[in-house]
Design a protein around this motif. Structure first.
Motif, PDB file in Angstrom:
ATOM      1  N   ASP A 288       0.870  -1.165   0.000  1.00 33.09           N
ATOM      2  CA  ASP A 288       0.000   0.000   0.000  1.00 33.09           C
ATOM      3  C   ASP A 288       0.910   1.219   0.000  1.00 33.09           C
ATOM      4  OD1 ASP A 288      -2.994   0.848   0.910  1.00 33.09           O
ATOM      5  OD2 ASP A 288      -1.513   2.170   1.811  1.00 33.09           O
ATOM      6  N   HIS A 374      -3.314   9.580  -6.126  1.00 32.43           N
ATOM      7  CA  HIS A 374      -3.760   9.221  -4.772  1.00 32.43           C
ATOM      8  C   HIS A 374      -2.688   9.380  -3.709  1.00 32.43           C
ATOM      9  CE1 HIS A 374      -7.623   7.308  -5.920  1.00 32.43           C
ATOM     10  NE2 HIS A 374      -6.978   7.003  -7.028  1.00 32.43           N
ATOM     11  N   GLU A 674      -1.354  11.953   4.209  1.00 37.12           N
ATOM     12  CA  GLU A 674      -2.518  11.126   3.844  1.00 37.12           C
ATOM     13  C   GLU A 674      -3.330  11.895   2.820  1.00 37.12           C
ATOM     14  OE1 GLU A 674      -3.660   8.046   3.560  1.00 37.12           O
ATOM     15  OE2 GLU A 674      -4.009   7.679   5.700  1.00 37.12           O
TER      16      GLU A 674
HETATM   17  C1  GL2 Z   1      -4.540   6.153  -1.134  1.00 38.68           C
HETATM   18  C2  GL2 Z   1      -4.315   7.206  -0.052  1.00 38.68           C
HETATM   19  O1  GL2 Z   1      -3.247   6.830   0.755  1.00 38.68           O
HETATM   20  C3  GL2 Z   1      -5.563   7.500   0.785  1.00 38.68           C
HETATM   21  O2  GL2 Z   1      -5.328   8.618   1.590  1.00 38.68           O
HETATM   22  C4  GL2 Z   1      -6.761   7.776  -0.100  1.00 38.68           C
HETATM   23  O3  GL2 Z   1      -7.923   7.944   0.678  1.00 38.68           O
HETATM   24  C5  GL2 Z   1      -6.950   6.603  -1.064  1.00 38.68           C
HETATM   25  C6  GL2 Z   1      -8.106   6.821  -2.023  1.00 38.68           C
HETATM   26  O4  GL2 Z   1      -7.965   8.020  -2.710  1.00 38.68           O
HETATM   27  O5  GL2 Z   1      -5.761   6.429  -1.855  1.00 38.68           O
HETATM   28  N1  GL2 Z   1      -3.408   6.138  -2.020  1.00 38.68           N
HETATM   29  C7  GL2 Z   1      -2.844   4.917  -2.101  1.00 38.68           C
HETATM   30  O6  GL2 Z   1      -1.875   4.598  -2.803  1.00 38.68           O
HETATM   31  N2  GL2 Z   1      -3.508   4.085  -1.288  1.00 38.68           N
HETATM   32  C8  GL2 Z   1      -4.519   4.744  -0.673  1.00 38.68           C
HETATM   33  O7  GL2 Z   1      -5.297   4.241   0.093  1.00 38.68           O
HETATM   34  N3  GL2 Z   1      -3.215   2.750  -1.165  1.00 38.68           N
END
Ligand code: GL2
Length: 835
Positions: A288, A374, A674
């Motif tokens: 992740d 993201h 985040e």
């Molecule tokens: C993420 C972000 O870390 C998170 O903050 C966001 O809510 C989600 C969805 O937009 O995307 N980016 C990422 O690479 N992961 C996430 O969850 N794995």
């Protein structure tokens, strides 16, 4: 061969066309029929798993009927379609969702009871479809739900992993990973053995001249692998629309080559080739927010992009439109940079296969794609080594170089003599080896780039993509703040709260127009309503306490304050800050007199989340949490005043039990790290308050619900850089309370301290990149406020109700409509006047 039945014969078909069950009796008939025929079982041999399967198959039949009609309707109206390309779809369970969307859950409950089963027992037999890591994958699943509910003609495209995200077991406090083979007893997928695409890899590029003397390129493959489509129906909530999620599975192409080997007696090597091919879709990468540049991952990406584009182009070509109309018919959304090769692949199809000129093709490409970013974390930005790409995808690398050449030429015209700018924005990073920057292709090849919360979208414009804003102007960049589907995250996860809200608002319309929740504010002072609200939370806490007992063996007092942090384990998400805070609380409790302890609010600190298997620091955090739990939970002097719980194998179906049961949840990432977070929204929508930093969507949640209803703490994103600098150059002092926590750990209070060395030294000695020490004091102080405010239950309830009432903005439906308007230019299908 024409597969369509000629009109004179269609009458017979129509007469026998499948019909949906509409009553309890019909449901029971379908259930028993499936048990007895599809499953070849009987009433002497029907366990809960079979009851799940029978119910799922009965509902599946209903979905298939609507699904076929939806596809026919979409083909017939021939409107622009959306294609959502995502390497991850974190779907969770499907049955409960299908029953609620179709609106027949009560019928199924009564029918199952007649036949000897509790519906909850059947539902809980289902294996989560866990084809994702965290928020990014869950967002894709919420998109599918919302697009179907709003009647958008939309398809998801992904990979059919044989193994989803691993199952986590905690053994002696450590995380162990168990493979997640999820495909047994999965009634929700339909193999389409007739829909296959041959995907090329390796080989070389042949240059030739066509009859008109034009220079052309042909990619002669070194290896082909077959992609087979598996379709998953996606029902919308209370609508006839059932969309399609198409997942590709890899298989050896049944080429002559294998046969020759086979006939020559080289059986083993023929089988080995087959296994190599099947490896492509075998397993989800469990990282992740981290990219590791592995060749198999690049293969997965190309395999999936190429198969999906072939499918999309094939569908477009059936309409006999001019190529220039492609972007009027097709919108493709890239969920992060993972599908960026789709941009290159479409350009390749248009120029190499369809014979378009470069410029015309490139206009079509840009008109088609949108890219969602993201994350700003540098370790998550995808780069592929040029030699790797050269070997695996030689023609694509050439096209990438051409895209880059034309792009850099245009930049140079606008910014003459700025060589630094050119090297910063180039698709190729001039390192050893050279690297292809996927985000740059995604930006250059899309007409819109969006971030997922306001702060995040500002940050990408001012930091990682700053140069591109100068080049293209601000219009290519936009924000669409994330959301969640209220169907799963309120109605399904918290049926009692959903029913109470429906009772007050006079119906369930809020599930498709979440802004209607604002009408709840009128009831904030209603005594009876408050009691019911509190009662529902108490029941949800009981349900979670039972889950905790089941999975950890610990009993927790449901009257305690439930404090929850569940999400992937990551240093930037700062579970270490939380567990250090818990240790601080433990030390404070130990130092109290019995009289003082009587005034303390009992607390349960609940953690859950997976660490990437290769992420040592994250695994140490899990071990520390479990080591603290082992000491604190058996300390009789402390008793119920503090319990520490790690719920193993956090996933979507556990989240559905955990989110409705929190009093407070923690969203405490270092400011600016985040991108959005989406569990923050789930907790607030279920009446929990949150403690959080000024990061991601916390900021907009605060704006919506009011700052008196959220516990914010910590440094701001704009100060992070300076603070980090100070750790190295400007007299940094470790927070004294944190120092005491570290001393306790080092004394061996929680077992062999060497296990926690790297956790502590990253803060004490290596610059405290995530600013745990800088935020510690305000974190502790804010938790003291939480304790104090929790004692005033009436005030707490008022905050809880007010917050829920103001959460309308965070519906995924708002998000979907914003993408449709500002990125896709797609309209929902009008299905109102159909029979
Ligand atoms: C993420 C972000 O870390 C998170 O903050 C966001 O809510 C989600 C969805 O937009 O995307 N980016 C990422 O690479 N992961 C996430 O969850 N794995």
């Amino acid at each position: 061969v024409e597969a369509s039945i000629p009109e004179p014969l269609r009458e017979a078909w129509r007469k026998h066309s499948a019909a949906e069950f509409t009553s309890k009796d019909e449901f029971e008939r379908e259930f028993v029929r499936h048990i007895e025929t599809t499953l070849a079982r009987s009433l002497y041999n029907c366990d809960e798993l079979a009851a799940y399967s029978g119910t799922a198959l009965a509902f599946r039949d209903r979905l298939i009927i609507e699904w076929n009609r939806t596809q026919q309707r979409q083909t017939f109206t021939d409107q622009k379609r959306v294609y959502y390309l995502s390497l991850e779809f974190l779907m969770g369970r499907a049955l409960d969702n299908a029953m609620l969307n179709v609106g027949m859950k009560d019928v199924a409950r009564d029918g199952l009871a007649d036949l000897g089963f509790r519906i909850e027992d059947a539902i809980s037999q289902e294996h989560d479809a866990a084809l994702g890591n965290g928020g990014l994958g869950r967002l894709a699943a919420c998109f599918l739900d919302s697009m179907a509910t709003l009647n958008y003609p939309a398809w998801g495209y992904g990979l059919r992993y044989r193994y989803g995200i691993f199952k986590q077991e905690i053994v002696n406090g450590y995380q162990m990973e168990i493979p997640d083979y999820w495909l047994d007893n999965n009634p929700w997928e339909f193999p389409r053995h007739d829909i296959t695409v041959d995907i090329q890899f390796y080989g070389h590029v042949r240059k030739y001249q066509d009859e008109d003397g034009k220079v052309c390129h042909s990619w002669e493959a070194g290896e082909t692998v077959q992609a087979v489509a598996y379709d998953v129906p996606i029902p919308g909530y209370r609508t006839k629309t059932t969309n399609n999620l198409r997942l590709w599975s890899s298989k050896a192409s049944s080429g002559e080559f294998d046969f020759q080997k086979f006939n020559a007696g080289d059986y083993e090597s023929a089988v080995a080739d087959q296994q190599t091919a099947e490896t492509i879709s075998a397993v989800l990468y469990p990282n992740d927010n981290l990219e590791r540049g592995k060749e198999l991952r690049l293969k997965q990406q190309y395999f999936w992009c190429a198969a999906s584009l072939y499918d999309i182009v094939r569908r477009f070509k059936k309409t006999n439109r001019a190529w220039s109309e492609f972007p009027d018919q097709v919108a493709i959304q890239l969920n992060d940079t993972h599908p960026t090769l789709a941009i290159v692949e479409l350009q390749r199809i248009l120029i190499d296969v369809e014979g378009l000129e470069w410029d015309e093709a490139w206009r079509i490409v840009i008109g088609t794609f949108g890219y969602t970013n993201h994350t700003v974390l540098p370790e998550a930005l995808e780069k592929w080594s040029v030699p790797l790409m050269q070997n695996l995808l030689p023609r694509h690398l050439q096209i990438i170089y051409d895209i880059n050449l034309f792009f850099l030429q245009s930049v140079e015209k606008r910014f003459p003599n700025d060589r630094d700018m050119l090297s910063r924005v180039s698709i190729i990073e001039e390192s050893h080896p050279k690297m292809v920057r996927m985000a740059h292709i995604a930006i250059i090849g899309s007409h819109k780039v969006n971030g997922v919360a306001e702060l995040h979208s500002d940050l990408i414009k001012t930091t990682i993509f700053k140069d591109f804003v100068e080049i293209y102007g601000p219009d290519r960049f936009t924000n669409v703040t994330n959301g969640i589907t209220p169907r799963r995250w309120l109605h399904q996860a918290n049926p009692a709260l959903s029913a109470l809200i429906a009772e007050k608002l006079g119906g369930y319309e809020f599930l498709t127009d979440l802004t209607l929740l604002d009408k709840l504010e009128a009831f904030v002072d209603d005594k009876k309503f408050r009691q019911e609200w509190a009662h529902i939370k108490a029941n949800n806490k009981l349900r979670l306490a039972r889950l905790i007992k089941d999975v950890t063996g610990y009993s927790v007092n449901p009257n305690s304050l439930f404090d929850v942090q569940v999400k992937r384990i990551h240093e930037y998400k700062r579970q270490q800050l939380n567990i250090f805070g818990v240790i601080h609380r433990y030390l404070s409790l130990k130092a109290m007199t019995p009289e003082e302890r009587k005034k303390v609010v009992p607390r349960v600190s609940i953690f859950g989340g997976k660490a990437a298997p290769g992420y040592w620091m994250a695994k140490s955090i899990i071990y520390l949490i479990n080591s603290v739990a082992a000491v604190v939970n058996k300390d009789d002097e402390i008793g119920d005043l503090l319990k520490v719980i790690f719920i193993e194998d956090y996933n979507v179906s556990k989240a559905e039990i955990i989110c409705p049961a929190s009093d407070i949840s923690e969203h405490i990432s270092t400011a600016g790290t985040e991108a959005s977070g989406t569990s923050n929204m789930k907790f607030v929508l279920n009446g929990g308050l949150i403690i959080g930093t000024c990061d991601g969507a916390n900021i907009e949640i605060t704006r919506e619900i009011g700052e008196q209803n959220i516990f914010l703490f910590g440094n701001l994103a704009e100060d992070v850089e300076d603070l980090r600098h100070r750790h190295f150059y400007g007299g940094f002092q470790l927070d004294p309370q944190l120092k005491r926590v570290f001393e306790t750990i080092k004394e061996g209070t929680f077992g062999d301290p060497s296990s926690f060395n790297s956790l502590i030294s990253s803060i004490e000695e290596h610059g405290d990149y995530y600013l745990v020490s800088d935020d510690f004091n305000s974190y502790i102080a804010t938790h003291e406020m939480v304790d104090k405010e929790f004692q005033n239950q009436e005030e707490w309830l008022a905050k809880s109700i007010t917050s829920v009432a103001r959460m309308g903005f965070f519906s995924m439906d708002r998000v979907t409509n914003e993408y449709a308007d500002s990125i896709w230019n797609v309209e929902p299908l009008d299905i109102a006047d159909e029979a």
